[in-house]
Structures are given as structure tokens and as C-alpha cells.
Design a protein around this motif. Structure first.
Motif, mmCIF file in Angstrom:
data_model
loop_
_atom_site.group_PDB
_atom_site.id
_atom_site.type_symbol
_atom_site.label_atom_id
_atom_site.label_comp_id
_atom_site.label_asym_id
_atom_site.label_seq_id
_atom_site.Cartn_x
_atom_site.Cartn_y
_atom_site.Cartn_z
ATOM 1 N N UNK A 23 0.832 -1.209 0.000
ATOM 2 C CA UNK A 23 0.000 0.000 0.000
ATOM 3 C C UNK A 23 0.863 1.253 0.000
ATOM 4 N N UNK A 24 2.049 1.171 0.630
ATOM 5 C CA UNK A 24 2.930 2.338 0.656
ATOM 6 C C UNK A 24 3.361 2.747 -0.744
ATOM 7 N N UNK A 25 3.537 1.780 -1.627
ATOM 8 C CA UNK A 25 3.942 2.076 -2.996
ATOM 9 C C UNK A 25 2.933 3.038 -3.643
ATOM 10 N N UNK A 26 1.669 2.827 -3.316
ATOM 11 C CA UNK A 26 0.605 3.647 -3.893
ATOM 12 C C UNK A 26 0.383 4.944 -3.121
ATOM 13 N N UNK A 27 0.529 4.900 -1.787
ATOM 14 C CA UNK A 27 0.054 5.987 -0.940
ATOM 15 C C UNK A 27 1.104 6.973 -0.469
ATOM 16 N N UNK A 34 -0.200 15.682 1.430
ATOM 17 C CA UNK A 34 -1.125 16.184 2.445
ATOM 18 C C UNK A 34 -0.373 16.836 3.603
ATOM 19 N N UNK A 35 0.753 16.230 4.010
ATOM 20 C CA UNK A 35 1.556 16.810 5.086
ATOM 21 C C UNK A 35 2.148 18.155 4.658
ATOM 22 N N UNK A 36 2.550 18.241 3.406
ATOM 23 C CA UNK A 36 3.107 19.492 2.902
ATOM 24 C C UNK A 36 2.038 20.593 2.872
ATOM 25 N N UNK A 37 0.832 20.219 2.487
ATOM 26 C CA UNK A 37 -0.269 21.186 2.457
ATOM 27 C C UNK A 37 -0.629 21.677 3.852
ATOM 28 N N UNK A 210 11.639 -4.493 -0.764
ATOM 29 C CA UNK A 210 10.407 -3.712 -0.739
ATOM 30 C C UNK A 210 10.234 -2.950 0.565
ATOM 31 N N UNK A 211 10.462 -3.623 1.676
ATOM 32 C CA UNK A 211 10.247 -2.985 2.978
ATOM 33 C C UNK A 211 11.208 -1.829 3.179
ATOM 34 N N UNK A 212 12.488 -2.067 2.968
ATOM 35 C CA UNK A 212 13.475 -1.028 3.253
ATOM 36 C C UNK A 212 13.364 0.136 2.269
ATOM 37 N N UNK A 213 13.051 -0.155 1.023
ATOM 38 C CA UNK A 213 12.947 0.904 0.024
ATOM 39 C C UNK A 213 11.714 1.768 0.258
ATOM 40 N N UNK A 214 10.566 1.143 0.442
ATOM 41 C CA UNK A 214 9.325 1.896 0.544
ATOM 42 C C UNK A 214 9.220 2.683 1.845
ATOM 43 N N UNK A 219 6.353 9.267 5.423
ATOM 44 C CA UNK A 219 6.345 10.529 6.166
ATOM 45 C C UNK A 219 6.346 10.311 7.674
ATOM 46 N N UNK A 220 5.599 9.330 8.138
ATOM 47 C CA UNK A 220 5.441 9.075 9.577
ATOM 48 C C UNK A 220 6.431 7.991 10.000
ATOM 49 N N UNK A 221 7.522 8.410 10.643
ATOM 50 C CA UNK A 221 8.549 7.451 11.030
ATOM 51 C C UNK A 221 8.076 6.514 12.137
#
Length: 398
Positions: A23-27, A34-37, A210-214, A219-221
Motif C-alpha cells: 500500500x505504501x507504494x501507492x500511498x 497532504x503533510x506538505x499542504x 520492498x520494505x526497506x525501500x518503501x 512521512x510518519x517514522x
């Protein structure tokens, strides 16, 4: 016993917590927008030498930048030489064509002088005026006191620059909070990687990629930590009930060398399509940095603590780089490795030259099969690589 013998079977049985990373790949990009806005500042960087704690301490979002796909390289070669490292050309091409949303959204870019190609790339990006580019000057003789002094001064210079540019104050208290957060990230990742010390292993190399890259774009650590911990918890429970990837006879490979992410993962795919498994990744985003955690009870200046930590990263740009060899030796033992593949992107001279020392360690001291692969991001040599990898795996006796 739940023990998939093929990647197809693994896909059917894979832990449900891994689905969240798809889902992170898409979102990720839309969440970041949204965080920037909302007014959040975004700091982009290309390398693990950037002390992300400085960005986090000023309330900004740190995000890794793109540089792992082949498509933008043609655009980059209008300005850059064709025989340059594909990671640099991909990064540059994505930036100038606005194809990396994280670069587009970043309020500034932090560069570093890890190699000649990257520092000249930063010059070109600055000249084009696409972003505010700030370059840190990285010393490359890690054990010299003068190197630490220079790196401390570079971190202090960056701290001052961030404060003046964004009108913020980066306090020692906020730095210590950020240190705790990055310690937790490293702890979570190491716990996940360490699952593959089991034999049979429980996590495929592609899932590690996938996990480490995405999560590098997340944004939310805190959410990133939670997700990685969830994977570790689910896989631990499954493993305790007999789940594994492959069998006791599956050949266990350690991957070292240049960075691997989504888009340039062809070597990982080829190894696992051949029936072996990447059980450990020493590369950037892998095991290279997870053991570098700061003692949170150390009362010294947090800038000094950060400088000491980041100067210990065992990248091939460091000379000498004995810490990389020491880490590889420990990993070979801890992950019960059967063979080592050293991946070098074309024109990455530091990793290419250092492969000599890695081969000597693996073949002469550790008495294990070793394969050095030099390639780029294209698919043109896929079948050649497949043949070489399959032949290499044939040399491994279980």
C-alpha cells in the motif's frame, strides 16, 4: 510444516503484515503531499550519510530520493556522460524531468561529497535552480581525528543553515528526541533482518528490498517502526509454528555492494528465481547501518554523537574501509551464509576497486564461493547475469 519451496508458494502463504508495504507504494506520495499542504517542511536526501536527525529535530519530514529506475537515464545523458554510474544518472534524470514526486515536493535537497560523480551532479542541479541544494563535505579517512573534527563542523554548519533558512531553532532536546526515533528505526530493522539468522530463513530478499525501500519514503517514522515491528512479530510467530521460506537445503546468499531498491533489483530477482535466497543484505538500506545506534544516556553534545555515528558508516568511499570487511565477516557467520555476491553498478569505482578486498576475505579467509557482478539498470544483460548466477550457485555444495 508450513514451508513453501517456491516463490509462488511463498506468495500464497506470505504474512499478511507484508501487504501493508504494498500500500505504501501507492500511498506514500499522496500522504506526503497532504503533510506538505498542512505546512510541514520536507527535506530530501540521497544518502545515508545525511544525519536525518537534524531534519526531524526541526519538525521537518525527511525523505529519501529516487534513483533506482532506468527510464530517466536517457534524459540525464543529455547533460551527463554515458559512462557515469546509473544511480547518479537516474537520480539526475528523475530530478530534471519532474518524475520523482519526492524531489518535486522537497523544500530543499541535502547532498554530500561521497563520490566525484555525485558532487558534480549536485553542481548541475544547483545551476539549473530546480531546488535549494545544500552540499555537506564528507571526510573520507574515518579514523583520523581531523576527519571527525571536520564532520562535526559540517553538522554544525548545516544546523545553522537549516535554522536560518526555515526560521526555526534546533534544540539539543529536539536532537535527542530525534536520536531516540532513529535508534528505534534501526532497532526495528535489525530485528526484522535478524529473523533470517534462522535456518531455514523466513523472509525473502525481495521482501527485504520492498520494505526497506518503501519505508524510506514514509512521512510518519513512528508508523514505519510500527509496521516493521508488526512484520517481525508475525514472522516470529509463524516461524515458531514451522513457517519458513525454502528449506534447509536452500542456498543462502549474502548480497553486498551498491544500493538496491525497487527498479534496480534484478540481481535479487535472478538469485531467487534460480531457487536460492538472499538471506542478508549488507548494502545501503540493509544491514550496513542498523548496528550504528547512539547511546541515549551519553551526556555529550548531540552534534558530536551524530558525527561519530555517521562517520562509522562503512561505505566504500571511506579509505581505509576495514569496518565493512569486519561487518561482512560477522554477517557470513551470523546468517549462516553459503556464498557472497558483490554487486557493483557500472562506473562506481570505489565499490569496484574494493571488490578485490571483499573477494580476498570471502574466498581466502572464509572459504566461501564469491561472485562479483558489474552491471547497470538496463535489462540488456539479464540473461547473461542469469547464466552467471546459476553457474555460481552450482558451485555451492550444501
Amino acid at each position: 510444516m508450513i514451508n513453501p519451496s517456491t516463490l509462488e508458494e511463498y506468495t500464497q502463504l506470505r504474512p499478511t503484515s507484508l501487504e501493508a508495504f504494498e500500500m505504501l507504494r501507492r500511498d506514500n506520495a499522496s500522504i506526503l503531499l497532504r503533510e506538505k499542504e498542512k505546512g510541514k517542511r520536507i527535506i530530501g536526501a540521497y544518502c545515508t550519510y545525511f544525519p536525518r536527525e537534524l531534519a526531524q529535530a526541526m519538525g521537518a519530514i525527511y525523505v529519501g530520493l529516487c534513483g533506482t529506475i532506468d527510464a530517466p537515464i536517457a534524459a540525464a545523458e543529455k547533460d551527463l556522460p554515458r559512462n557515469l554510474c546509473p544511480l547518479i544518472k537516474s537520480s539526475y534524470g528523475l530530478a530534471i524531468t519532474d518524475r520523482c514526486p519526492y524531489f518535486v515536493m522537497a523544500d530543499m535537497i541535502i547532498g554530500e561529497t561521497t563520490c566525484d560523480g555525485k558532487k558534480k551532479m549536485f553542481e548541475l542541479l544547483s545551476e539549473k535552480g530546480l531546488k535549494n541544494i545544500y552540499v555537506m563535505h564528507l571526510p573520507q579517512v574515518p579514523d583520523e581525528p581531523s576527519s571527525l573534527a571536520l564532520w562535526i563542523s559540517e553538522l554544525r554548519r548545516l544546523r545553522t543553515y537549516l535554522e536560518s533558512t526555515f526560521g526555526v531553532t534546533i534544540t539539543d532536546e529536539s536532537l535527542r528526541e530525534a536520536i531516540h526515533l532513529t535508534n528505534e528505526e534501526a532497532r526495528a530493522r535489525q530485528a526484522m533482518f535478524d529473523l533470517n539468522k534462522r535456518k531455514p530463513a523466513v523472509l525473502s530478499g525481495m521482501d527485504m528490498v520492498n520494505i526497506t525501500f518503501l519505508t524510506g519514503f514514509q512521512a510518519d517514522r513512528q508508523e514505519s517502526i510500527r509496521m516493521v515491528d508488526a512484520v517481525t512479530a508475525e514472522l516470529t510467530e509463524k516461524a515458531n509454528n514451522g513457517y519458513a521460506v525454502g528449506t534447509l537445503l536452500t542456498k543462502r546468499i549474502l548480497l553486498t555492494g551498491t544500493p538496491v531498491g525497487i527498479g534496480n533489483e534484478k540481481v535479487v530477482k535472478l538469485v531467487e528465481e534460480a531457487g536460492a535466497l538472499i538471506v542478508a543484505k549488507e548494502t545501503c538500506g540493509g544491514y550496513k547501518t542498523v548496528g550504528l545506534r547512539i547511546d541515549e544516556n551519553d551526556p555529550r553534545d548531540p552534534i558530536v554523537l551524530l558525527a561519530e555515528k555517521y562517520l562509522k558508516i562503512p561505505c566504500s568511499v571511506m579509505s581505509p574501509n576495514g569496518d565493512r570487511l569486519g561487518l561482512l565477516e560477522r554477517m557470513v557467520k551470523d546468517f549462516q551464509v553459503d556464498g557472497v555476491i558483490d554487486l557493483t553498478w557500472q562506473a562506481c569505482h570505489t565499490y569496484n576497486v574494493e571488490s578485490y578486498a571483499v573477494a580476498k576475505l570471502v574466498e581466502e579467509k572464509l572459504r566461501l564461493p564469491f561472485l562479483h557482478l558489474e552491471t547497470d539498470y538496463s535489462q540488456s544483460d539479464t540473461e547473461t547475469l542469469r547464466v552467471r548466477i546459476e553457474a555460481f550457485l552450482e558451485t555451492i555444495n550444501n
